[in-house]
Design a protein around this motif. Structure first.
Motif, mmCIF file in Angstrom:
data_model
loop_
_atom_site.group_PDB
_atom_site.id
_atom_site.type_symbol
_atom_site.label_atom_id
_atom_site.label_comp_id
_atom_site.label_asym_id
_atom_site.label_seq_id
_atom_site.Cartn_x
_atom_site.Cartn_y
_atom_site.Cartn_z
ATOM 1 N N PHE A 1 43.716 -6.657 -10.238
ATOM 2 C CA PHE A 1 44.515 -5.594 -9.630
ATOM 3 C C PHE A 1 43.766 -4.274 -9.799
ATOM 4 C CE2 PHE A 1 47.556 -8.736 -11.221
ATOM 5 C CZ PHE A 1 48.375 -8.961 -10.122
ATOM 6 N N GLY A 2 43.467 -3.599 -8.706
ATOM 7 C CA GLY A 2 42.835 -2.290 -8.778
ATOM 8 C C GLY A 2 43.889 -1.196 -8.827
ATOM 9 N N ARG A 3 43.938 -0.441 -9.938
ATOM 10 C CA ARG A 3 44.908 0.648 -10.033
ATOM 11 C C ARG A 3 44.355 1.910 -9.393
ATOM 12 N NH1 ARG A 3 45.207 4.901 -13.143
ATOM 13 N NH2 ARG A 3 43.973 4.156 -14.910
ATOM 14 N N PRO A 4 45.140 2.576 -8.537
ATOM 15 C CA PRO A 4 44.662 3.808 -7.906
ATOM 16 C C PRO A 4 44.300 4.878 -8.939
ATOM 17 C CG PRO A 4 46.675 3.037 -6.825
ATOM 18 C CD PRO A 4 46.489 2.207 -8.066
ATOM 19 N N LEU A 5 43.170 5.516 -8.740
ATOM 20 C CA LEU A 5 42.708 6.565 -9.638
ATOM 21 C C LEU A 5 43.739 7.688 -9.712
ATOM 22 C CD1 LEU A 5 40.310 7.713 -11.332
ATOM 23 C CD2 LEU A 5 39.549 8.845 -9.228
ATOM 24 N N GLY A 6 44.021 8.134 -10.921
ATOM 25 C CA GLY A 6 44.885 9.289 -11.113
ATOM 26 C C GLY A 6 46.366 8.993 -11.132
ATOM 27 N N GLN A 7 46.786 7.793 -10.728
ATOM 28 C CA GLN A 7 48.216 7.447 -10.713
ATOM 29 C C GLN A 7 48.605 6.941 -12.091
ATOM 30 O OE1 GLN A 7 48.671 8.854 -6.999
ATOM 31 N NE2 GLN A 7 50.298 8.145 -8.343
ATOM 32 N N LEU A 8 48.884 7.882 -12.973
ATOM 33 C CA LEU A 8 49.102 7.534 -14.369
ATOM 34 C C LEU A 8 50.390 6.749 -14.580
ATOM 35 C CD1 LEU A 8 47.855 10.759 -16.205
ATOM 36 C CD2 LEU A 8 46.564 8.739 -15.442
ATOM 37 N N GLN A 9 51.369 6.894 -13.706
ATOM 38 C CA GLN A 9 52.591 6.094 -13.822
ATOM 39 C C GLN A 9 52.297 4.610 -13.638
ATOM 40 O OE1 GLN A 9 54.994 8.276 -10.840
ATOM 41 N NE2 GLN A 9 56.652 8.030 -12.319
ATOM 42 N N LEU A 10 51.196 4.281 -12.980
ATOM 43 C CA LEU A 10 50.867 2.892 -12.671
ATOM 44 C C LEU A 10 50.008 2.241 -13.750
ATOM 45 C CD1 LEU A 10 51.960 3.951 -9.968
ATOM 46 C CD2 LEU A 10 50.218 2.605 -8.809
ATOM 47 N N ARG A 11 49.795 2.942 -14.853
ATOM 48 C CA ARG A 11 48.983 2.375 -15.921
ATOM 49 C C ARG A 11 49.688 1.196 -16.586
ATOM 50 N NH1 ARG A 11 48.188 7.275 -19.790
ATOM 51 N NH2 ARG A 11 50.351 7.523 -19.080
ATOM 52 N N GLY A 12 48.891 0.320 -17.177
ATOM 53 C CA GLY A 12 49.408 -0.702 -18.075
ATOM 54 C C GLY A 12 50.194 -1.803 -17.396
ATOM 55 N N SER A 13 51.082 -2.398 -18.187
ATOM 56 C CA SER A 13 51.744 -3.633 -17.770
ATOM 57 C C SER A 13 52.741 -3.442 -16.643
ATOM 58 C CB SER A 13 52.456 -4.259 -18.985
ATOM 59 O OG SER A 13 53.398 -3.340 -19.533
ATOM 60 N N SER A 14 53.132 -2.199 -16.340
ATOM 61 C CA SER A 14 54.092 -1.981 -15.257
ATOM 62 C C SER A 14 53.433 -1.923 -13.874
ATOM 63 C CB SER A 14 54.884 -0.688 -15.500
ATOM 64 O OG SER A 14 55.770 -0.848 -16.595
ATOM 65 N N LEU A 15 52.111 -2.032 -13.804
ATOM 66 C CA LEU A 15 51.433 -1.953 -12.504
ATOM 67 C C LEU A 15 51.983 -2.981 -11.521
ATOM 68 C CD1 LEU A 15 49.147 -0.781 -10.720
ATOM 69 C CD2 LEU A 15 47.654 -2.554 -11.660
ATOM 70 N N ILE A 16 52.243 -4.187 -11.986
ATOM 71 C CA ILE A 16 52.720 -5.243 -11.085
ATOM 72 C C ILE A 16 54.124 -4.921 -10.586
ATOM 73 C CG2 ILE A 16 53.222 -7.704 -10.863
ATOM 74 C CD1 ILE A 16 51.085 -8.095 -13.096
ATOM 75 N N ASP A 17 54.974 -4.350 -11.452
ATOM 76 C CA ASP A 17 56.303 -3.945 -11.007
ATOM 77 C C ASP A 17 56.210 -2.860 -9.932
ATOM 78 O OD1 ASP A 17 57.626 -5.667 -12.804
ATOM 79 O OD2 ASP A 17 57.404 -4.215 -14.415
ATOM 80 N N TRP A 18 55.319 -1.907 -10.146
ATOM 81 C CA TRP A 18 55.111 -0.874 -9.124
ATOM 82 C C TRP A 18 54.611 -1.480 -7.818
ATOM 83 C CZ3 TRP A 18 56.660 3.968 -8.721
ATOM 84 C CH2 TRP A 18 56.992 4.678 -9.863
ATOM 85 N N SER A 19 53.743 -2.487 -7.913
ATOM 86 C CA SER A 19 53.170 -3.065 -6.692
ATOM 87 C C SER A 19 54.236 -3.692 -5.806
ATOM 88 C CB SER A 19 52.094 -4.101 -7.036
ATOM 89 O OG SER A 19 52.667 -5.303 -7.526
ATOM 90 N N ASP A 20 55.373 -4.059 -6.404
ATOM 91 C CA ASP A 20 56.454 -4.661 -5.628
ATOM 92 C C ASP A 20 57.252 -3.635 -4.836
ATOM 93 O OD1 ASP A 20 55.900 -7.272 -6.387
ATOM 94 O OD2 ASP A 20 57.230 -7.211 -8.116
ATOM 95 N N VAL A 21 57.134 -2.358 -5.167
ATOM 96 C CA VAL A 21 57.942 -1.345 -4.479
ATOM 97 C C VAL A 21 57.109 -0.339 -3.687
ATOM 98 C CG1 VAL A 21 59.830 -1.549 -6.131
ATOM 99 C CG2 VAL A 21 58.051 0.148 -6.550
ATOM 100 N N LEU A 22 55.808 -0.305 -3.888
ATOM 101 C CA LEU A 22 54.947 0.604 -3.134
ATOM 102 C C LEU A 22 54.819 0.141 -1.682
ATOM 103 C CD1 LEU A 22 52.084 1.004 -5.768
ATOM 104 C CD2 LEU A 22 53.757 2.760 -5.136
ATOM 105 N N PRO A 23 54.580 1.066 -0.746
ATOM 106 C CA PRO A 23 54.362 0.659 0.649
ATOM 107 C C PRO A 23 52.986 0.005 0.815
ATOM 108 C CG PRO A 23 54.047 3.020 0.426
ATOM 109 C CD PRO A 23 54.545 2.531 -0.912
ATOM 110 N N PRO A 24 52.816 -0.847 1.828
ATOM 111 C CA PRO A 24 51.534 -1.529 2.025
ATOM 112 C C PRO A 24 50.398 -0.558 2.345
ATOM 113 C CG PRO A 24 53.283 -2.571 3.315
ATOM 114 C CD PRO A 24 53.837 -1.286 2.791
ATOM 115 N N VAL A 25 49.214 -0.893 1.905
ATOM 116 C CA VAL A 25 48.004 -0.199 2.328
ATOM 117 C C VAL A 25 47.756 -0.567 3.793
ATOM 118 C CG1 VAL A 25 45.511 -0.003 1.960
ATOM 119 C CG2 VAL A 25 47.053 -0.271 -0.009
ATOM 120 N N PRO A 26 47.350 0.377 4.650
ATOM 121 C CA PRO A 26 47.052 0.019 6.042
ATOM 122 C C PRO A 26 46.074 -1.153 6.125
ATOM 123 C CG PRO A 26 47.067 2.405 5.780
ATOM 124 C CD PRO A 26 47.205 1.821 4.401
ATOM 125 N N ALA A 27 46.351 -2.075 7.041
ATOM 126 C CA ALA A 27 45.590 -3.332 7.109
ATOM 127 C C ALA A 27 44.098 -3.099 7.285
ATOM 128 C CB ALA A 27 46.136 -4.206 8.229
#
Length: 206
Positions: free
Chosen positions: A157-183
């Motif tokens: 899983f690549g975490r976006p630079l600077g998005q400190l809320q997405l650090r650590g074990s909660s990254l996967i939980d965040w990935s479930d609610v973030l909007p998709p990256v453009p295809a």
């Protein structure tokens, strides 16, 4: 020796039973964590369920559903060589990069032979470096879970630079609610990673 499944359940459920609603409490560590993606007002822990032993078969286990990856080979892979493939999951497209490193052989982690085991360490390192080569990736999370399927799959899983809320074990939980990256962006980034992996480790871009 670890606790038996029943002893583990009995101990945890006795702690839950001591709470006013008979559930485990939301820990202060979760409630106060800056990386937990949800507000904890009204949040409840699910009822702790008894153990199921033996566990139900996973996909690819004897008695389970057929292995979905073996059925399609390297279809959908962005990179492969004669023994391994790197496959983005179809349903997880909200982070800069998400993919699974998988052997072509239908084996789990503890079943790797000497050749595959020797491959795995360097290949994990080179894949992490390839993902970081995208730029704007603060960290690459790497993990093996395997509760759903017996065919080994190592998550990246690549975490976006600077998005400190997405650090650590909660990254996967965040990935479930973030909007998709453009295809188109996602496909271009996947190709960059595959080309970087070819340059450092060999193999083929798909």
């Amino acid at each position: 020796m670890p606790e038996t499944p029943q002893a583990f359940y009995d101990r945890v459920s006795s702690v839950a039973a001591a709470q006013p609603d008979g559930r485990l409490a939301v820990s202060a560590e979760v409630a106060e964590s800056e990386i937990f993606p949800f507000e904890t007002d009204g949040l409840r822990v699910k009822v702790f369920e008894p153990p199921v032993v033996p566990e139900p078969p996973r996909s690819g286990d004897p008695g389970g559903s057929p292995c979905g990856r073996c059925a399609v080979g390297d279809k959908g892979a962005i990179w492969s060589n004669e023994r391994w493939m790197l496959v983005p999951p179809e349903s997880m497209n909200t982070l800069p990069f998400t993919a699974l490193l998988m052997p072509r052989d239908h084996v789990d982690l503890g079943e790797l032979d000497a050749v595959l085991a020797a491959d795995m360490g360097p290949l994990i390192v080179e894949t992490e470096r390839a993902v970081k080569s995208l730029g704007n990736v603060g960290r690459v999370h790497v993990m093996v879970v395997g509760d759903g399927a017996r065919h080994l799959h190592v998550w990246f899983f690549g975490r976006p630079l600077g998005q400190l809320q997405l650090r650590g074990s909660s990254l996967i939980d965040w990935s479930d609610v973030l909007p998709p990256v453009p295809a188109a962006q996602l496909a271009a980034d996947q190709r960059i990673v595959a080309e970087a992996l070819v340059a450092s480790y060999g193999g083929t871009v798909h």
